[in-house]
Design a protein around this motif. Structure first.
Motif, short mmCIF file in Angstrom:
data_model
loop_
_atom_site.label_atom_id
_atom_site.label_comp_id
_atom_site.label_asym_id
_atom_site.label_seq_id
_atom_site.Cartn_x
_atom_site.Cartn_y
_atom_site.Cartn_z
N ALA A 238 0.83 -1.20 0.00
CA ALA A 238 0.00 0.00 0.00
C ALA A 238 0.86 1.25 0.00
N LEU A 257 -5.38 5.37 4.29
CA LEU A 257 -5.07 3.96 4.52
C LEU A 257 -5.79 3.49 5.78
N LEU A 282 -6.65 0.99 0.66
CA LEU A 282 -6.34 2.38 0.33
C LEU A 282 -7.57 3.00 -0.30
#
Length: 464
Positions: A238, A257, A282
């Motif tokens: 991520a 996030l 995300l």
């Protein structure tokens, strides 16, 4: 223990100088004002809680405290996470909760004048009625106040594109450390007359004065947002997606996030039917108008996919997209229901986000501490949440050690110890490590100049 006699004289003075109902001395009520939401931050017993309604009443409180040698600890909604609003023994906790007037919204000049107790979301709603927008939007926006946002220079979900509170504060009215009620700043679009005392007060965490009025800059209402969601099997993947979005030249209106721990906690609390198929989610948004917004959303989706997303898609369901962002806002209170949560607030360069997320994971393993992750990932502002079982003292010690290691790693990567929560009590050592002795001396000089008697929020930020 403090001698009770000075407290009685101080309380008598406060009752004399203020209208009935402003001064609270009931221990049970005062206990609710003694600390903010920072886990394990120490706090003392105040001599009184005062809830003024006007700037002049605030001034009377400050002058009474000056005459009686009592500290003033200013408190907004108490949503802080650094101990910045925690009482010290014998202090007067000055709550701005009753100062809730939105005095003016000026569509031509695009500004608003508000009292410090106005809740962030209430200001945003009032502005929306006139097709205007106040961008700073901390996750606590439904509860936190503009005064507290100013005190900590709060950011939030939109700040990746639109900046933080300091970028929107044009002017302030505040009571000084000598008891004067003054105005600084301006209403005009430009102005460089004298030092930027307004900017100095923003982020000062109640250590330089008591803010009684705020003039903020507004923006026009913006276009509807496009939302992109990506599922990832690790926080590091991520993090690479965050760096890829920045490298692609896209400035999202939000890039958040949230990991599985947080989603599960929110869903257990609110029963929102959230998917927990991924370890990390995300959430990207773009508010560019028209076709440009669609193109930016597609670029974000491709960045997610290229960084290893197991699933990445542009949302076509606004309600589903809003639910995911609502889950992001609710993550902290949801986890807090499960046990003590020590909240971090580091910020690193965007290029360092993947590395920092990896180091947080390693710290969690090293200290055998459960660390959940939420983040304003688009600007590198990470909020690791260190979770401990209630009453487990060894777990508490490990979490505190992990907390300090995270700070050290953030500094090693060129970051800062706090992006938006403030130094308060929890980050004082980190501040010294970040800025060094010479800059600390400058900070002390500013404090001494604006608060010569050490009246305001002693012990916070600078340690005295």
């Amino acid at each position: 223990m403090h001698d009770e006699a000075p407290h009685r004289e101080l309380i008598r003075r406060l009752h004399s100088d203020l209208p009935e109902g402003r001064v609270v001395t009931d221990p049970g009520v005062m206990a609710g004002y003694a600390h903010d939401e920072a886990e394990w931050a120490p706090y003392g017993n105040p001599a009184a809680v005062v809830r003024p309604r006007t700037a002049e009443e605030v001034q009377r409180v400050v002058r009474a405290c000056l005459d009686h040698g009592a500290a003033v600890v200013t408190r907004g909604a108490g949503t802080g996470l650094s101990g910045g609003a925690n009482a010290v023994d014998g202090s007067v906790v000055l709550s701005t909760e009753a100062m809730t007037a939105i005095k003016q919204i000026d569509p031509l000049e695009r500004l608003a004048i508000v009292e410090p107790g106005v809740v962030n979301d209430d200001l945003r709603a009032a502005c929306a009625e006139q097709d205007l927008w106040y961008p700073p939007d901390p996750a606590s926006a439904p509860w936190s106040t503009i005064g507290g946002n100013v005190a900590t220079n709060a950011g939030g979900l939109c700040c990746v594109k639109y900046g933080v509170t300091r970028d929107y504060v044009l002017g302030l009215q505040f009571v000084t450390g000598t008891g004067e009620l003054v105005r600084v700043g301006r209403r005009t679009a430009k102005g460089v007359a004298g030092y930027d005392l307004t900017g100095l007060l923003v982020g000062s965490e109640g250590t330089l004065g008591v803010i009684t009025e705020v003039t903020v800059r507004l923006r026009p209402s913006r276009a509807p947002e496009h939302t992109v969601a990506g599922f990832f099997s690790s926080v590091v993947d991520a993090g690479h997606a965050v760096a890829a979005v920045a490298a692609a030249g896209v400035v999202p209106s939000a890039l958040e996030l949230i990991d599985r721990y947080c989603l599960e906690a929110v869903d257990a609390w609110k029963h929102m039917g959230l998917s927990t198929e991924a370890d990390v989610v995300l959430l990207g948004r773009t508010d560019a108008p028209g076709k440009a917004g669609e193109e930016e959303a597609e670029t974000i989706r491709r960045c997610f996919e290229g960084a290893g997303a197991t699933w990445a898609v542009r949302s076509t369901d606004p309600q589903e997209a809003d639910a995911l962002f609502e889950a992001r806002r609710l993550a902290y209170p949801a986890l807090e229901r499960l046990g003590p949560v020590l909240t971090e607030d580091i910020c690193v360069p965007k290029s360092a986000v993947p590395e920092m997320l990896g180091r947080i994971h390693a710290i969690a393993e090293r200290h055998e501490t459960l660390i959940a992750n939420i983040a304003h990932a688009g600007d590198g502002n990470l909020h690791p949440l260190l979770i401990t079982p209630p009453g487990d003292e060894p777990a508490r010690a490990r979490a505190q050690a992990a907390f300090h290691d995270i700070i050290a790693e953030a500094l090693a990567l060129g970051g800062t110890v706090t992006g938006e929560h403030g130094v308060g009590l929890l980050k004082r050592e980190g501040l010294r490590a970040e800025v060094g002795p010479e800059v600390m001396a400058l900070n002390h000089a500013v404090k001494d100049a604006l608060d010569p008697r050490g009246l305001f929020n002693p012990g916070k930020v600078l340690g005295r």
